[in-house]
Design an enzyme around this catalytic site. Structure first.
Site, PDB file in Angstrom:
ATOM      1  N   TRP A 154     -74.678  28.663  15.878  1.00  0.00           N
ATOM      2  CA  TRP A 154     -74.281  29.474  17.033  1.00  0.00           C
ATOM      3  C   TRP A 154     -74.240  30.963  16.723  1.00  0.00           C
ATOM      4  O   TRP A 154     -74.108  31.768  17.633  1.00  0.00           O
ATOM      5  CB  TRP A 154     -72.888  29.026  17.533  1.00  0.00           C
ATOM      6  CG  TRP A 154     -71.904  28.920  16.400  1.00  0.00           C
ATOM      7  CD1 TRP A 154     -71.588  27.796  15.692  1.00  0.00           C
ATOM      8  CD2 TRP A 154     -71.171  29.986  15.789  1.00  0.00           C
ATOM      9  NE1 TRP A 154     -70.699  28.092  14.681  1.00  0.00           N
ATOM     10  CE2 TRP A 154     -70.420  29.434  14.720  1.00  0.00           C
ATOM     11  CE3 TRP A 154     -71.068  31.364  16.038  1.00  0.00           C
ATOM     12  CZ2 TRP A 154     -69.587  30.197  13.906  1.00  0.00           C
ATOM     13  CZ3 TRP A 154     -70.237  32.128  15.228  1.00  0.00           C
ATOM     14  CH2 TRP A 154     -69.508  31.546  14.171  1.00  0.00           C
ATOM     15  N   ASN A 155     -74.309  31.363  15.442  1.00  0.00           N
ATOM     16  CA  ASN A 155     -74.068  32.790  15.174  1.00  0.00           C
ATOM     17  C   ASN A 155     -75.257  33.683  15.524  1.00  0.00           C
ATOM     18  O   ASN A 155     -75.083  34.848  15.864  1.00  0.00           O
ATOM     19  CB  ASN A 155     -73.579  33.017  13.732  1.00  0.00           C
ATOM     20  CG  ASN A 155     -74.530  32.511  12.697  1.00  0.00           C
ATOM     21  OD1 ASN A 155     -75.437  31.747  12.995  1.00  0.00           O
ATOM     22  ND2 ASN A 155     -74.345  32.928  11.463  1.00  0.00           N
ATOM     23  N   LYS A 184     -82.357  20.958  18.359  1.00  0.00           N
ATOM     24  CA  LYS A 184     -80.965  20.753  18.762  1.00  0.00           C
ATOM     25  C   LYS A 184     -80.187  22.042  18.482  1.00  0.00           C
ATOM     26  O   LYS A 184     -79.880  22.357  17.338  1.00  0.00           O
ATOM     27  CB  LYS A 184     -80.319  19.600  17.987  1.00  0.00           C
ATOM     28  CG  LYS A 184     -79.020  19.170  18.647  1.00  0.00           C
ATOM     29  CD  LYS A 184     -77.978  18.685  17.674  1.00  0.00           C
ATOM     30  CE  LYS A 184     -77.103  19.765  17.140  1.00  0.00           C
ATOM     31  NZ  LYS A 184     -76.215  20.454  18.066  1.00  0.00           N
ATOM     32  N   PRO A 185     -79.905  22.804  19.535  1.00  0.00           N
ATOM     33  CA  PRO A 185     -79.143  24.035  19.307  1.00  0.00           C
ATOM     34  C   PRO A 185     -77.657  23.726  19.115  1.00  0.00           C
ATOM     35  O   PRO A 185     -77.202  22.619  19.403  1.00  0.00           O
ATOM     36  CB  PRO A 185     -79.368  24.822  20.597  1.00  0.00           C
ATOM     37  CG  PRO A 185     -79.628  23.792  21.642  1.00  0.00           C
ATOM     38  CD  PRO A 185     -80.242  22.612  20.944  1.00  0.00           C
ATOM     39  N   ALA A 186     -76.920  24.715  18.644  1.00  0.00           N
ATOM     40  CA  ALA A 186     -75.484  24.523  18.407  1.00  0.00           C
ATOM     41  C   ALA A 186     -74.750  24.253  19.707  1.00  0.00           C
ATOM     42  O   ALA A 186     -75.136  24.741  20.774  1.00  0.00           O
ATOM     43  CB  ALA A 186     -74.913  25.768  17.740  1.00  0.00           C
ATOM     44  N   SER A 216     -73.836  24.926   8.034  1.00  0.00           N
ATOM     45  CA  SER A 216     -72.898  24.870   6.916  1.00  0.00           C
ATOM     46  C   SER A 216     -73.494  24.083   5.743  1.00  0.00           C
ATOM     47  O   SER A 216     -74.343  23.197   5.922  1.00  0.00           O
ATOM     48  CB  SER A 216     -71.598  24.206   7.358  1.00  0.00           C
ATOM     49  OG  SER A 216     -71.858  22.887   7.770  1.00  0.00           O
ATOM     50  N   GLU A 248     -81.004  26.427   5.377  1.00  0.00           N
ATOM     51  CA  GLU A 248     -80.467  27.779   5.209  1.00  0.00           C
ATOM     52  C   GLU A 248     -78.971  27.634   5.422  1.00  0.00           C
ATOM     53  O   GLU A 248     -78.508  27.425   6.545  1.00  0.00           O
ATOM     54  CB  GLU A 248     -81.139  28.726   6.215  1.00  0.00           C
ATOM     55  CG  GLU A 248     -81.037  30.162   5.821  1.00  0.00           C
ATOM     56  CD  GLU A 248     -79.840  30.823   6.451  1.00  0.00           C
ATOM     57  OE1 GLU A 248     -78.799  30.910   5.754  1.00  0.00           O
ATOM     58  OE2 GLU A 248     -79.935  31.223   7.604  1.00  0.00           O
ATOM     59  N   LEU A 249     -78.216  27.693   4.317  1.00  0.00           N
ATOM     60  CA  LEU A 249     -76.808  27.271   4.348  1.00  0.00           C
ATOM     61  C   LEU A 249     -75.871  28.452   4.128  1.00  0.00           C
ATOM     62  O   LEU A 249     -76.231  29.587   4.355  1.00  0.00           O
ATOM     63  CB  LEU A 249     -76.602  26.161   3.307  1.00  0.00           C
ATOM     64  CG  LEU A 249     -77.619  25.006   3.407  1.00  0.00           C
ATOM     65  CD1 LEU A 249     -77.404  23.993   2.298  1.00  0.00           C
ATOM     66  CD2 LEU A 249     -77.528  24.331   4.778  1.00  0.00           C
ATOM     67  N   CYS A 270     -74.090  34.489   7.719  1.00  0.00           N
ATOM     68  CA  CYS A 270     -74.111  33.884   6.388  1.00  0.00           C
ATOM     69  C   CYS A 270     -74.492  34.902   5.324  1.00  0.00           C
ATOM     70  O   CYS A 270     -74.330  34.647   4.142  1.00  0.00           O
ATOM     71  CB  CYS A 270     -75.072  32.699   6.366  1.00  0.00           C
ATOM     72  SG  CYS A 270     -76.633  33.093   7.117  1.00  0.00           S
ATOM     73  N   GLU A 286     -66.641  31.151   2.696  1.00  0.00           N
ATOM     74  CA  GLU A 286     -67.239  32.084   3.639  1.00  0.00           C
ATOM     75  C   GLU A 286     -66.172  32.453   4.680  1.00  0.00           C
ATOM     76  O   GLU A 286     -65.637  31.568   5.341  1.00  0.00           O
ATOM     77  CB  GLU A 286     -68.381  31.358   4.354  1.00  0.00           C
ATOM     78  CG  GLU A 286     -69.690  32.028   4.232  1.00  0.00           C
ATOM     79  CD  GLU A 286     -70.795  31.282   4.961  1.00  0.00           C
ATOM     80  OE1 GLU A 286     -70.593  30.134   5.402  1.00  0.00           O
ATOM     81  OE2 GLU A 286     -71.865  31.868   5.075  1.00  0.00           O
TER      82      GLU A 286
HETATM   83  P1  ADP Z   1     -70.564  25.403  11.941  1.00  0.00           P
HETATM   84  O1  ADP Z   1     -69.401  24.813  11.214  1.00  0.00           O
HETATM   85  O2  ADP Z   1     -70.765  26.852  11.693  1.00  0.00           O
HETATM   86  O3  ADP Z   1     -70.620  25.055  13.392  1.00  0.00           O
HETATM   87  P2  ADP Z   1     -72.389  23.297  11.311  1.00  0.00           P
HETATM   88  O4  ADP Z   1     -73.153  23.078  10.066  1.00  0.00           O
HETATM   89  O5  ADP Z   1     -71.297  22.348  11.633  1.00  0.00           O
HETATM   90  O6  ADP Z   1     -71.852  24.773  11.252  1.00  0.00           O
HETATM   91  O7  ADP Z   1     -73.378  23.322  12.563  1.00  0.00           O
HETATM   92  C1  ADP Z   1     -74.700  23.832  12.525  1.00  0.00           C
HETATM   93  C2  ADP Z   1     -75.564  22.968  13.400  1.00  0.00           C
HETATM   94  O8  ADP Z   1     -75.567  21.645  12.866  1.00  0.00           O
HETATM   95  C3  ADP Z   1     -75.074  22.813  14.840  1.00  0.00           C
HETATM   96  O9  ADP Z   1     -76.200  22.709  15.699  1.00  0.00           O
HETATM   97  C4  ADP Z   1     -74.326  21.510  14.795  1.00  0.00           C
HETATM   98  O10 ADP Z   1     -74.235  20.861  16.038  1.00  0.00           O
HETATM   99  C5  ADP Z   1     -75.193  20.716  13.862  1.00  0.00           C
HETATM  100  N1  ADP Z   1     -74.514  19.595  13.203  1.00  0.00           N
HETATM  101  C6  ADP Z   1     -73.224  19.485  12.822  1.00  0.00           C
HETATM  102  N2  ADP Z   1     -72.998  18.291  12.242  1.00  0.00           N
HETATM  103  C7  ADP Z   1     -74.184  17.617  12.261  1.00  0.00           C
HETATM  104  C8  ADP Z   1     -74.620  16.316  11.808  1.00  0.00           C
HETATM  105  N3  ADP Z   1     -73.796  15.483  11.198  1.00  0.00           N
HETATM  106  N4  ADP Z   1     -75.913  15.990  12.013  1.00  0.00           N
HETATM  107  C9  ADP Z   1     -76.774  16.832  12.612  1.00  0.00           C
HETATM  108  N5  ADP Z   1     -76.418  18.058  13.048  1.00  0.00           N
HETATM  109  C10 ADP Z   1     -75.148  18.454  12.876  1.00  0.00           C
END
Ligand code: ADP
Length: 489
Positions: free
Chosen positions: A155-156, A179-181, A236, A257-258, A291, A388
């Site tokens: 989402w950032n 799949k967007p956030a 993440s 990209e973490l 990040c 972070e």
């Molecule tokens: P944040 O904590 O900053 O939201 P995430 O890593 O949880 O970071 O989220 C980044 C993306 O990964 C988002 O689109 C989120 O919906 C997706 N996401 C989170 N958990 C999962 C999962 N178990 N499988 C697939 N996508 C995921």
């Protein structure tokens, strides 16, 4: 109700049709500055995702057989459409993400630049002819699309992270299911709507939205499908590692990209004003929710006090408010979870002896706003030096000499970005070499550009996005051995 762009659709784009979830369930999208509901989008699940994969697979045959120049034309039109509607896209981004409008505008241009750049890189996916190992053969190497690929974005940077994946993927002939956030699906849907307008063929770019609850099943449907050959993920480290473990089952490729834990080092020979400018961009942009943000600011002892005082003066000037208000320099944090994390890190640091110079609390504007904060006396015992922050908190430590600064900077399992300021040419080369990161900013806090490879080492990820290197991960090499070419009798 806030004004949303007229071209925005609040259904998912699957196979060229705007559809709701099989379940009919919907997810509210909120303005993080006010908590107002902006719109709702489908809560897609595994079956919806499989449908999108099927549509992408059908589309792949035609899309991958086009010439690179044909695909480039489409991507150039997409970039132009984003630029033409930049104001609407930026307003939408500010509404769902919170960042100041001026920053959203910059991101829209950055996002469009990936379509422009990779349109052209797609035309240069050259192969090779290798001197053969026997006289009757010729060896050809070609670069081919993978097929259907998945993108999972955060989402950032709600637009740029989408195009940084979609542009190279599509330029190389792949079809994508994105799949967007959960917090920022509207920017992705707006990009999809513009794609439809400029003639991206049905099924080439599909978007499936969902909430935090649906994310694992959408992710699993993508990974478990034998058709999906790659997942490009930004998010993440914990989720990235899980996705990579899951991808191992059928060897789906990943690029990740973490998280980062960037050190920002200011040496005593630096141009202090430039370093202050750099840290302001690198720390307070997007309310610190990047990040590559300066997570640990290391300042050489002799200039520490002067630097802290000047940074406080700058931080004090930052106007906190709704991103659509004039002169806003910092918007809200994305959600209550983000706010709680920042509060926890600040209180842990103060309990362990850090000093707050300014800020340190939730902002008077309420909600998820947090005060621009400057803290000193950060030590490795504090969580803030390992995690972070993802908030507007400048966490400063002093250091004695170059060797100790490098040691501190590299003392982390992360390795995305690192920054330093110095005017000594020898030191510039030494420190740039020594920092164990994928990206080094020397005398700048602003390193993102479509022309350079973005990505990390160690637990910050795998692969690079952007630049001429960023398209390779979306292709596979094929070696063709052409034999039986005996000499004429
Ligand atoms: P944040 O904590 O900053 O939201 P995430 O890593 O949880 O970071 O989220 C980044 C993306 O990964 C988002 O689109 C989120 O919906 C997706 N996401 C989170 N958990 C999962 C999962 N178990 N499988 C697939 N996508 C995921």
């Amino acid at each position: 109700m806030a004004q949303l762009p007229e071209f925005l659709k609040t259904e998912c784009l699957v196979g060229g049709r705007w559809v709701s979830a099989n379940s009919g369930d919907r997810l509210d999208v909120l303005d993080p500055a006010t908590g107002d509901v902006l719109a709702s989008v489908p809560r897609m699940g595994a079956a919806d995702t499989r449908d999108a994969i099927d549509k992408a697979q059908i589309a792949h045959e035609e899309w991958s057989s086009r010439t690179a120049a044909d695909r480039a034309d489409v991507l150039h039109r997409w970039a132009a459409a984003m630029r033409a509607d930049a104001d609407d896209l930026a307003r939408l981004m500010t509404l769902e993400q919170g960042k100041p409008f001026s920053e959203s505008l910059v991101e829209i241009e950055y996002a469009a630049s990936f379509f422009s750049w990779f349109a052209e890189e797609g035309r240069r996916l050259y192969g090779d002819i290798i001197p053969p190992h026997r006289p009757d053969a010729r060896i050809l190497v070609t670069r081919n699309s993978l097929g259907v690929v998945g993108g999972i974005t955060p989402w950032n940077f709600p637009s740029a992270m989408v195009t940084r994946k979609a542009a190279p993927a599509l330029a190389a002939g792949n079809c994508m299911v994105l799949k967007p956030a959960e917090a920022t699906p509207l920017s992705a849907l707006a990009i999809a709507a513009l794609g439809e307008r400029v003639g991206v063929p049905p099924g080439v770019f599909n978007v499936v939205t969902g909430g935090r609850e649906e994310a694992p099943s959408i992710g699993k449907a993508l990974i478990d499908s034998p058709v999906v050959r790659k997942i490009g993920f930004t998010g993440s480290t914990a989720v990235g590692k899980q996705l990579m473990r899951d991808c191992a089952s059928d060897l789906t490729k990943v690029s990740l990209e973490l998280g980062g834990n960037a050190a920002f080092i200011v040496f005593d020979d630096a141009d202090i004003d430039a370093a202050l400018e750099g840290v302001q961009i690198c720390k307070f942009r997007n309310a610190g929710q990047t990040c590559i943000a300066a997570n640990r600011i290391l300042v050489q002892e002799s200039i520490h006090d002067k630097f802290v005082e000047a940074l406080c003066a700058r931080a004090q000037e930052i106007k906190v408010g709704h991103g659509l208000e004039q002169d806003t320099g910092q918007g809200p944090l994305i959600d209550a979870r983000g706010l709680e994390k920042v509060e926890r890190l600040v209180s842990d640091a103060t309990e362990k002896g850090a000093r707050i110079h300014i800020g340190g609390r939730p902002h008077g504007a309420g909600g998820t706003f947090f005060e621009p904060t400057v803290m000193t006396g950060i030590t490795p015992a504090m969580d803030i030096s390992h995690e972070e922050v993802f908030g507007p908190v400048a966490a400063i430590t002093s250091f004695k000499d170059e060797r100790s600064a490098i040691g501190m900077a590299n003392d982390t399992p992360y390795g995305l970005a690192g920054y330093f300021y110095s005017r000594d040419v020898g030191r510039i080369f030494r420190v740039a070499d020594a920092l164990n990161t994928g990206i080094v900013g020397v005398n700048t806090g602003l390193i993102s550009t479509e022309v350079a490879p973005f990505g990390g080492v160690k637990e910050s990820g795998i692969g690079r996005e952007g630049s001429k290197y960023g398209i390779e991960d979306w292709t596979e090499l094929k070696y063709i051995c052409l034999a039986g070419l005996e000499a004429a009798a």
